[in-house]
Design an enzyme around this catalytic site. Structure first.
Site, PDB file in Angstrom:
ATOM      1  N   SER A   1       0.864  -1.188   0.000  1.00 26.62           N
ATOM      2  CA  SER A   1       0.000   0.000   0.000  1.00 26.62           C
ATOM      3  C   SER A   1       0.889   1.222   0.000  1.00 26.62           C
ATOM      4  O   SER A   1       1.945   1.221   0.646  1.00 26.62           O
ATOM      5  CB  SER A   1      -0.887   0.052   1.249  1.00 26.62           C
TER       6      SER A   1
ATOM      7  N   GLU B   1      -1.173  19.085  -4.956  1.00 21.42           N
ATOM      8  CA  GLU B   1      -2.459  19.153  -5.628  1.00 21.42           C
ATOM      9  C   GLU B   1      -3.387  18.003  -5.234  1.00 21.42           C
ATOM     10  O   GLU B   1      -4.377  17.774  -5.877  1.00 21.42           O
ATOM     11  CB  GLU B   1      -2.226  19.148  -7.140  1.00 21.42           C
ATOM     12  N   SER B   2      -3.095  17.243  -4.203  1.00 25.35           N
ATOM     13  CA  SER B   2      -3.936  16.208  -3.601  1.00 25.35           C
ATOM     14  C   SER B   2      -3.187  14.879  -3.389  1.00 25.35           C
ATOM     15  O   SER B   2      -2.292  14.833  -2.564  1.00 25.35           O
ATOM     16  CB  SER B   2      -5.280  16.021  -4.289  1.00 25.35           C
TER      17      SER B   2
ATOM     18  N   HIS C   1      -2.871   0.230  -3.932  1.00 25.07           N
ATOM     19  CA  HIS C   1      -2.921  -0.981  -3.114  1.00 25.07           C
ATOM     20  C   HIS C   1      -2.800  -2.150  -4.085  1.00 25.07           C
ATOM     21  O   HIS C   1      -3.514  -2.186  -5.100  1.00 25.07           O
ATOM     22  CB  HIS C   1      -4.235  -1.076  -2.332  1.00 25.07           C
TER      23      HIS C   1
ATOM     24  N   CYS D   1      -6.842  18.648  -7.262  1.00 24.83           N
ATOM     25  CA  CYS D   1      -7.686  19.847  -7.289  1.00 24.83           C
ATOM     26  C   CYS D   1      -7.246  20.773  -8.413  1.00 24.83           C
ATOM     27  O   CYS D   1      -7.833  21.835  -8.597  1.00 24.83           O
ATOM     28  CB  CYS D   1      -7.610  20.572  -5.945  1.00 24.83           C
TER      29      CYS D   1
END
Lengths: 119, 119
Positions: free
Chosen positions: B61, B68-69, B74, B89
Site C-alpha cells: 500500500s 495538488e492532492s 494498493h 484539485c
C-alpha cells in the site's frame, strides 16, 4: 465498478461527499487530523501513519494509512466542502461507523456516499 | 458524481483498475514507490511526501501526497491486481500522462479507468 451495496470483492471503497460543512473546521488541520484518526479507530482499523498538509490561503489535505488501506480527505473551506475516501481490503472493518462519525463531526448539511467495489 | 469526461469541478479523481499485471512487480515496494513518485512527476505535480507499506505475506500500500492532492495504490500480487486512485484539485495537471505511465510500468493486461468529479 459501482454498486449500491458491497459484494464480495478485493477492495471496499466509499466515496464520501460532504457539503454545507462548518467552514472554520474545514480549515483547522489539527482538528481534521484528530477526526480522521478517530474515524479510523471507529472503523476498528489499525493506523500505520498519517500525514496532513495545510494549504495557503486555505484548505487541508490529509491521509491516514491503515493496515487495511487508507482514509483521505481534501477540504475546500471556501465552498464548505470536503472530499473523503475510505478504502479497505478488510470487509470486517466498521466503515459505516467511520462515515457516520466523520459526517457528524463536520456537521455536514448535505451528504452523499457511493460504494465502489475494487478488483 | 460519475462522468465519462471531466467537467469543471473542485476535485478531479481517476479510479484506475489494473488487472493481469506483473505479479512480481506488484510485490516490490521499492519499485512501486519509484513508479508512483515518477507518475506524480509525469503529471507535473509537486510531491509533498510519500509513504509505502509492505504487507506480509504479500501486497503493498502506498500514498504520494502532492501539493495538488494525492495518488494511492494498493496491490494484490496474488490476483495480479492493483487499485490506484489519482486525485487532484488542479485541472492543469497531466493526469493522463500519469495514468499512461503507471499502466505501462505495471504491464497491465486489463485496464479500466473511471472519472469522478468531486465537489
Amino acid at each position: 465498478m459501482q454498486k449500491t451495496q458491497f459484494q464480495k470483492t478485493l477492495g471496499y471503497h466509499i466515496v464520501l461527499e460532504l457539503h454545507d460543512c462548518d467552514a472554520t473546521l474545514l480549515n483547522d488541520m489539527q482538528q481534521i487530523k484528530t477526526i480522521m484518526c478517530e474515524a479510523a479507530c471507529k472503523a476498528k482499523a489499525m493506523i500505520v501513519t498519517e500525514h496532513f498538509h495545510y494549504f495557503l490561503p486555505f484548505g487541508v489535505s490529509g491521509v491516514v494509512i491503515i493496515q487495511e488501506s487508507h482514509l483521505t480527505i481534501h477540504t475546500w473551506p471556501e465552498h464548505g466542502y470536503a472530499a473523503i475516501d475510505v478504502f479497505t481490503c478488510n470487509s470486517k472493518l466498521a466503515l459505516q461507523a467511520a462515515v457516520q462519525y466523520i459526517t457528524q463531526q463536520f456537521n455536514a448539511g448535505n451528504v452523499t456516499q457511493h460504494y465502489l467495489h475494487r478488483g
